[in-house]
Design a protein around this motif. Structure first.
Motif, PDB file in Angstrom:
ATOM      1  N   HIS A 260       0.837  -1.206   0.000  1.00 56.57           N
ATOM      2  CA  HIS A 260       0.000   0.000   0.000  1.00 56.57           C
ATOM      3  C   HIS A 260       0.871   1.255   0.000  1.00 56.57           C
ATOM      4  O   HIS A 260       0.629   2.198  -0.780  1.00 56.57           O
TER       5      HIS A 260
ATOM      6  N   ASP B 281      -4.796   0.950  -1.915  1.00 54.28           N
ATOM      7  CA  ASP B 281      -5.223  -0.400  -1.542  1.00 54.28           C
ATOM      8  C   ASP B 281      -5.230  -1.303  -2.773  1.00 54.28           C
ATOM      9  O   ASP B 281      -4.737  -2.441  -2.737  1.00 54.28           O
ATOM     10  N   ALA B 282      -5.806  -0.789  -3.856  1.00 54.02           N
ATOM     11  CA  ALA B 282      -5.839  -1.560  -5.104  1.00 54.02           C
ATOM     12  C   ALA B 282      -4.426  -1.783  -5.630  1.00 54.02           C
ATOM     13  O   ALA B 282      -4.120  -2.850  -6.189  1.00 54.02           O
TER      14      ALA B 282
ATOM     15  N   ALA C 165      -2.866  -4.722  -3.845  1.00 49.86           N
ATOM     16  CA  ALA C 165      -3.396  -5.981  -4.380  1.00 49.86           C
ATOM     17  C   ALA C 165      -2.736  -6.334  -5.710  1.00 49.86           C
ATOM     18  O   ALA C 165      -2.416  -7.496  -5.981  1.00 49.86           O
TER      19      ALA C 165
ATOM     20  N   ARG D  51      -5.701  -9.907  -3.819  1.00 46.53           N
ATOM     21  CA  ARG D  51      -6.344  -8.888  -2.992  1.00 46.53           C
ATOM     22  C   ARG D  51      -6.527  -9.318  -1.533  1.00 46.53           C
ATOM     23  O   ARG D  51      -6.701  -8.477  -0.660  1.00 46.53           O
TER      24      ARG D  51
ATOM     25  N   ARG E 109     -13.192   0.431   2.503  1.00 44.73           N
ATOM     26  CA  ARG E 109     -11.952   0.032   1.827  1.00 44.73           C
ATOM     27  C   ARG E 109     -11.969  -1.464   1.512  1.00 44.73           C
ATOM     28  O   ARG E 109     -11.561  -1.896   0.424  1.00 44.73           O
TER      29      ARG E 109
ATOM     30  N   LEU F 110     -12.125  -3.329  -2.262  1.00 45.06           N
ATOM     31  CA  LEU F 110     -11.193  -4.389  -2.705  1.00 45.06           C
ATOM     32  C   LEU F 110     -11.962  -5.644  -3.113  1.00 45.06           C
ATOM     33  O   LEU F 110     -11.596  -6.315  -4.104  1.00 45.06           O
TER      34      LEU F 110
ATOM     35  N   LEU G 237     -13.203  -5.258  -6.499  1.00 43.17           N
ATOM     36  CA  LEU G 237     -12.165  -4.948  -7.491  1.00 43.17           C
ATOM     37  C   LEU G 237     -12.183  -5.975  -8.611  1.00 43.17           C
ATOM     38  O   LEU G 237     -12.219  -7.181  -8.365  1.00 43.17           O
TER      39      LEU G 237
END
Length: 291
Positions: free
Chosen positions: A144, A227-228, A231, A237, A283, A287, A290
């Motif tokens: 992150h 965050d993405a 992953a 993720r 959050r 995810l 995602l």
């Protein structure tokens, strides 16, 4: 550098559009006729708006080290430090950035990244984070922070702050001058009076509050993106989801105000509109959704 140039050009363009709009509405003519130089005010607003934000960015690394007591790992002295440095190196290589400085500081669970340039950044983790999370979760947190660096978030947030600062300075003085002239002074006195100073002070508070909400909104979007990014760097993720769930059950370590927005988590503010981080549930949900 490209991002900086684009933001500066955008800000200049916005100021130019503002000037055109004020001229079309007759505000420019009214204020200029009564002693206010709009061009000089625009230049003044740009300088004041960006100077503090950019200076804060340039000194962000030494200030972060000093304010948290972070110790940069020059030569790993334990297996944990060696793992930490190697993990950051691997993530930085995947992200295509130079190896950041890696530091540890004493405190409750948190981590942050800072620095004026993405190829000379600082990534720091707290002892509470290392002790309270699994290695997989810590790796996700490091991903992150590396994503923040690779995305240039420190520079982006600084420039956004500069833009809103410019608007606050400019609009507060335009409103202050207009009200001072219309309410507090007679027409043959061009010097700013007490009405100008009071109005500017009040407007800077009001506009500053609105500006803080804008900056906080951008900060929350950058958290979702980081965050993405974690992953993506880990190719999975789930570690980031687990890390966020774990952090959600912990009391986050408080960071100095200057770097609070750069932390992996933050204590909720008195209003959601002023929070630099989204709620953990949002959050995690982002995810999970995602693609």
């Amino acid at each position: 550098m490209k991002r900086i140039v684009l933001f500066l050009l955008t800000n200049l363009a916005v100021m130019a559009v503002m000037s055109v709009v004020l001229s079309a509405l007759g505000v420019n003519r009214y204020l200029t006729a009564n002693g206010l130089n709009m061009g000089m005010l625009m230049v003044f607003s740009l300088v004041v708006g960006f100077t503090g934000a950019i200076f804060s960015l340039l000194i962000s690394k030494p200030m972060a080290k000093w304010s948290t007591g972070a110790r940069v790992i020059d030569a790993p002295s334990s297996s944990t430090e060696l793992w930490l440095v190697n993990t950051v190196k691997a993530l930085a290589d995947r992200a295509g950035i130079a190896m950041p400085e890696v530091a540890i500081y004493d405190g409750e669970p948190n981590a942050f990244a800072t620095g004026a340039f993405k190829n000379s950044a600082l990534v720091a983790v707290s002892t509470g984070l290392l002790e309270g999370m699994t290695k997989e979760e810590v790796e996700a947190v490091l991903g992150h922070e590396i994503a923040h660096v690779a995305n240039g978030d420190m520079v982006t947030m600084t420039l956004i702050q500069g833009v809103v600062n410019t608007f606050v300075v400019f609009l507060a003085r335009v409103v202050g001058y207009a009200i001072d002239k219309a309410v507090f002074r007679n027409s043959d006195d061009d010097r700013p009076g007490i009405g100008y100073m009071i109005t500017v002070f009040v407007c800077e508070i009001i506009f500053g509050i609105a500006a803080s909400m804008i900056v906080a909104w951008f900060s929350r979007q950058r958290e979702f993106r980081a965050d993405a990014g974690s992953a993506q760097l880990l190719g999975n993720r789930q570690p980031m989801i687990h890390a966020l769930a774990r952090l959600g059950g912990m009391e986050p370590g408080e960071l100095p105000k200057s770097i609070a927005a750069a932390g992996i988590s933050d204590k909720p503010g008195w209003g959601a509109l002023f929070s630099s981080h989204p709620p953990m549930e949002q959050r995690i949900a982002a995810l999970q959704n995602l693609k």
